[in-house]
Write a protein that holds these residues in place. Sequence first.
Motif, PDB file in Angstrom:
ATOM      1  N   LEU A  39       0.803  -1.157   0.124  1.00 14.93           N
ATOM      2  CA  LEU A  39       0.415   0.130  -0.194  1.00 14.93           C
ATOM      3  C   LEU A  39       0.983   0.756  -0.326  1.00 14.93           C
ATOM      4  O   LEU A  39       0.394   2.443  -0.460  1.00 14.93           O
ATOM      5  CB  LEU A  39      -1.002   0.203   0.933  1.00 14.93           C
ATOM      6  CG  LEU A  39      -2.242   0.983   1.098  1.00 14.93           C
ATOM      7  CD1 LEU A  39      -3.722   0.251   0.258  1.00 14.93           C
ATOM      8  CD2 LEU A  39      -2.240   1.370   2.759  1.00 14.93           C
ATOM      9  N   GLY A  40       2.273   0.978   0.568  1.00 11.14           N
ATOM     10  CA  GLY A  40       2.981   2.312   0.913  1.00 11.14           C
ATOM     11  C   GLY A  40       3.392   2.610  -0.067  1.00 11.14           C
ATOM     12  O   GLY A  40       4.021   4.205  -0.324  1.00 11.14           O
ATOM     13  N   SER A  41       3.972   2.278  -1.832  1.00 10.67           N
ATOM     14  CA  SER A  41       4.311   2.345  -2.620  1.00 10.67           C
ATOM     15  C   SER A  41       2.834   2.277  -4.041  1.00 10.67           C
ATOM     16  O   SER A  41       3.219   2.568  -4.888  1.00 10.67           O
ATOM     17  CB  SER A  41       4.747   1.377  -3.081  1.00 10.67           C
ATOM     18  OG  SER A  41       4.428  -0.299  -3.831  1.00 10.67           O
ATOM     19  N   MET A  42       2.255   1.782  -3.788  1.00 11.22           N
ATOM     20  CA  MET A  42       1.102   1.910  -4.948  1.00 11.22           C
ATOM     21  C   MET A  42       0.450   4.062  -5.075  1.00 11.22           C
ATOM     22  O   MET A  42       0.704   4.391  -4.178  1.00 11.22           O
ATOM     23  CB  MET A  42      -0.522   1.732  -4.173  1.00 11.22           C
ATOM     24  CG  MET A  42       0.004  -0.562  -3.790  1.00 11.22           C
ATOM     25  SD  MET A  42      -2.464  -1.011  -3.801  1.00 11.22           S
ATOM     26  CE  MET A  42      -3.219  -0.642  -4.693  1.00 11.22           C
ATOM     27  N   PRO A  43      -0.023   3.468  -6.370  1.00 11.00           N
ATOM     28  CA  PRO A  43       0.294   5.000  -6.938  1.00 11.00           C
ATOM     29  C   PRO A  43      -1.326   5.840  -5.974  1.00 11.00           C
ATOM     30  O   PRO A  43      -2.174   4.484  -5.753  1.00 11.00           O
ATOM     31  CB  PRO A  43      -0.601   4.752  -8.387  1.00 11.00           C
ATOM     32  CG  PRO A  43       0.494   3.861  -8.734  1.00 11.00           C
ATOM     33  CD  PRO A  43       0.125   2.457  -7.552  1.00 11.00           C
ATOM     34  N   MET A  44      -1.411   6.753  -5.930  1.00  9.17           N
ATOM     35  CA  MET A  44      -2.568   7.485  -4.718  1.00  9.17           C
ATOM     36  C   MET A  44      -4.068   6.982  -5.696  1.00  9.17           C
ATOM     37  O   MET A  44      -4.633   6.902  -5.225  1.00  9.17           O
ATOM     38  CB  MET A  44      -2.271   8.893  -4.463  1.00  9.17           C
ATOM     39  CG  MET A  44      -1.933   8.866  -2.815  1.00  9.17           C
ATOM     40  SD  MET A  44      -1.117  10.355  -2.588  1.00  9.17           S
ATOM     41  CE  MET A  44      -0.226  10.854  -4.194  1.00  9.17           C
ATOM     42  N   HIS A  45      -4.407   7.237  -6.101  1.00 10.49           N
ATOM     43  CA  HIS A  45      -5.468   7.278  -7.298  1.00 10.49           C
ATOM     44  C   HIS A  45      -6.112   6.064  -7.462  1.00 10.49           C
ATOM     45  O   HIS A  45      -7.320   5.360  -6.955  1.00 10.49           O
ATOM     46  CB  HIS A  45      -5.676   7.832  -8.735  1.00 10.49           C
ATOM     47  CG  HIS A  45      -5.928   9.295  -8.678  1.00 10.49           C
ATOM     48  ND1 HIS A  45      -7.085  10.189  -8.201  1.00 10.49           N
ATOM     49  CD2 HIS A  45      -5.082  10.009  -8.818  1.00 10.49           C
ATOM     50  CE1 HIS A  45      -6.960  10.792  -8.260  1.00 10.49           C
ATOM     51  NE2 HIS A  45      -6.028  11.577  -8.879  1.00 10.49           N
ATOM     52  N   ALA A  46      -4.461   4.947  -7.540  1.00  8.25           N
ATOM     53  CA  ALA A  46      -5.243   3.690  -7.322  1.00  8.25           C
ATOM     54  C   ALA A  46      -5.821   2.938  -6.096  1.00  8.25           C
ATOM     55  O   ALA A  46      -7.077   2.334  -5.833  1.00  8.25           O
ATOM     56  CB  ALA A  46      -3.983   2.680  -7.648  1.00  8.25           C
ATOM     57  N   ILE A  47      -5.262   3.859  -5.472  1.00  9.09           N
ATOM     58  CA  ILE A  47      -5.520   3.454  -3.274  1.00  9.09           C
ATOM     59  C   ILE A  47      -6.850   3.670  -4.172  1.00  9.09           C
ATOM     60  O   ILE A  47      -7.814   3.388  -3.232  1.00  9.09           O
ATOM     61  CB  ILE A  47      -4.629   3.550  -2.686  1.00  9.09           C
ATOM     62  CG1 ILE A  47      -3.398   3.825  -2.552  1.00  9.09           C
ATOM     63  CG2 ILE A  47      -5.370   4.019  -1.667  1.00  9.09           C
ATOM     64  CD1 ILE A  47      -2.612   3.996  -2.013  1.00  9.09           C
ATOM     65  N   THR A  48      -7.421   4.655  -3.891  1.00 11.84           N
ATOM     66  CA  THR A  48      -8.425   5.830  -4.273  1.00 11.84           C
ATOM     67  C   THR A  48     -10.081   4.488  -4.804  1.00 11.84           C
ATOM     68  O   THR A  48     -10.726   4.352  -4.519  1.00 11.84           O
ATOM     69  CB  THR A  48      -8.445   6.910  -4.476  1.00 11.84           C
ATOM     70  OG1 THR A  48      -7.809   7.946  -4.254  1.00 11.84           O
ATOM     71  CG2 THR A  48     -10.171   7.310  -4.354  1.00 11.84           C
ATOM     72  N   GLU A  49      -9.516   3.756  -6.001  1.00 12.50           N
ATOM     73  CA  GLU A  49     -10.299   2.887  -6.723  1.00 12.50           C
ATOM     74  C   GLU A  49     -10.710   2.048  -6.061  1.00 12.50           C
ATOM     75  O   GLU A  49     -11.959   1.291  -6.145  1.00 12.50           O
ATOM     76  CB  GLU A  49      -9.959   3.194  -7.957  1.00 12.50           C
ATOM     77  CG  GLU A  49      -9.475   4.165  -9.093  1.00 12.50           C
ATOM     78  CD  GLU A  49     -10.847   4.477  -9.334  1.00 12.50           C
ATOM     79  OE1 GLU A  49     -12.041   4.611  -9.196  1.00 12.50           O
ATOM     80  OE2 GLU A  49     -11.254   6.504  -8.975  1.00 12.50           O
ATOM     81  N   ILE A  50      -9.510   1.765  -5.463  1.00  9.50           N
ATOM     82  CA  ILE A  50      -9.133  -0.003  -4.853  1.00  9.50           C
ATOM     83  C   ILE A  50      -9.883   0.293  -3.297  1.00  9.50           C
ATOM     84  O   ILE A  50     -10.899  -0.587  -3.189  1.00  9.50           O
ATOM     85  CB  ILE A  50      -8.263  -0.504  -5.103  1.00  9.50           C
ATOM     86  CG1 ILE A  50      -8.067  -1.042  -6.403  1.00  9.50           C
ATOM     87  CG2 ILE A  50      -8.066  -2.284  -4.586  1.00  9.50           C
ATOM     88  CD1 ILE A  50      -6.488  -1.422  -6.723  1.00  9.50           C
ATOM     89  N   HIS A  51      -9.605   0.973  -2.240  1.00  5.79           N
ATOM     90  CA  HIS A  51      -9.725   1.156  -1.041  1.00  5.79           C
ATOM     91  C   HIS A  51     -10.305   2.257  -0.499  1.00  5.79           C
ATOM     92  O   HIS A  51     -10.824   1.813   0.492  1.00  5.79           O
ATOM     93  CB  HIS A  51      -8.615   1.323  -0.435  1.00  5.79           C
ATOM     94  CG  HIS A  51      -7.161  -0.265  -0.797  1.00  5.79           C
ATOM     95  ND1 HIS A  51      -8.128  -1.603  -0.797  1.00  5.79           N
ATOM     96  CD2 HIS A  51      -6.260  -0.486  -1.679  1.00  5.79           C
ATOM     97  CE1 HIS A  51      -7.159  -2.467  -1.219  1.00  5.79           C
ATOM     98  NE2 HIS A  51      -6.109  -1.810  -1.694  1.00  5.79           N
ATOM     99  N   GLY A  52     -10.728   3.096  -1.861  1.00  8.24           N
ATOM    100  CA  GLY A  52     -11.804   4.068  -0.950  1.00  8.24           C
ATOM    101  C   GLY A  52     -10.635   5.228  -0.234  1.00  8.24           C
ATOM    102  O   GLY A  52      -9.749   5.358   0.364  1.00  8.24           O
ATOM    103  N   GLU A  53     -11.736   5.966   0.877  1.00  7.57           N
ATOM    104  CA  GLU A  53     -11.180   7.005   1.714  1.00  7.57           C
ATOM    105  C   GLU A  53     -10.547   6.127   2.765  1.00  7.57           C
ATOM    106  O   GLU A  53      -9.174   6.170   3.170  1.00  7.57           O
ATOM    107  CB  GLU A  53     -12.546   7.360   2.660  1.00  7.57           C
ATOM    108  CG  GLU A  53     -11.381   8.354   3.533  1.00  7.57           C
ATOM    109  CD  GLU A  53     -12.804   8.829   4.573  1.00  7.57           C
ATOM    110  OE1 GLU A  53     -12.619   9.183   5.271  1.00  7.57           O
ATOM    111  OE2 GLU A  53     -14.066   9.919   3.706  1.00  7.57           O
ATOM    112  N   PRO A  54     -10.921   4.262   3.152  1.00  9.41           N
ATOM    113  CA  PRO A  54      -9.776   3.615   3.963  1.00  9.41           C
ATOM    114  C   PRO A  54      -8.559   3.716   4.077  1.00  9.41           C
ATOM    115  O   PRO A  54      -7.912   3.468   4.883  1.00  9.41           O
ATOM    116  CB  PRO A  54     -10.532   2.615   4.811  1.00  9.41           C
ATOM    117  CG  PRO A  54     -12.767   3.072   3.976  1.00  9.41           C
ATOM    118  CD  PRO A  54     -11.958   4.033   2.970  1.00  9.41           C
ATOM    119  N   GLY A  55      -8.415   3.155   2.968  1.00  5.87           N
ATOM    120  CA  GLY A  55      -6.795   3.305   1.840  1.00  5.87           C
ATOM    121  C   GLY A  55      -6.137   3.875   1.967  1.00  5.87           C
ATOM    122  O   GLY A  55      -5.100   4.060   2.417  1.00  5.87           O
TER     123      GLY A  55
END
Length: 240
Positions: A7-23
């Motif tokens: 998670l610490g290296s994922m692109p932020m919009h990918a985090i947004t799409e996959i994990h949303g605000e909790p991510g």
Amino acid sequence: MDFPPHLGSMPMHAITEIHGEPGLLERFRLEVQQFDETARTRLTAALDLAAELHRDDRRVREPYLNHLLRVAIRLMHHYQVRDVDVIVAGLLHDAVEDHPSELAGAADGDATAAALAVLAARFGPRVATLVAAVTNPVYDPDRDRNEQYRQHLAVSLDREPWARVIKVSDFTDNGVGVIHTVGPKVVSSARKYRPLVPLFRDLIGRPDTPLSPAVKRHIFGQLDLAEERFSAILDQPAAT
């Protein structure tokens, strides 16, 4: 919720799409681990205030807090900012512009000035100064709004080098992230932000902008990407 170890290296919009605000909240938590306890307390307090003020706000498909989290995470991770005042101001960069009355409470008179005074009291005068530099003024309704926006940024960011850093993170989220927008806002955002690319190239390239050469090269690459995306949206060939 379980998050992947990368998670610490994922692109932020990918985090947004996959994990949303909790991510994004978890990614923020991972980033602030590098700071001492006093700094973490300040950053958490700023995040809590941002979440409270923007709790009912949305950006098209997502909670507004996601945008503020991405701005702050980008400052810490991609820009390598360790100045806590700057990150706090990044989290709160829209607070005075969007919610001056809520922030100022029942204060009479100028809600913006009162809101900035509250920020100064809670987080220090430097945070309030940085937020003020990225807060839009009241625009003249008889003049082009986007042009006034560009003129305001050119003046306010000229004299506040750290505010440039906050604003370019905000711009990157809005500009490079324009492909994550839907509906009419795609074109209106591209028209608003495209003329800002040369301005940010100049501001970030200045010797007094407090970023390393490597970070500046990264930002220039993001500005190139934003320009490509604006061109793809706005420079459509005429129908024959």
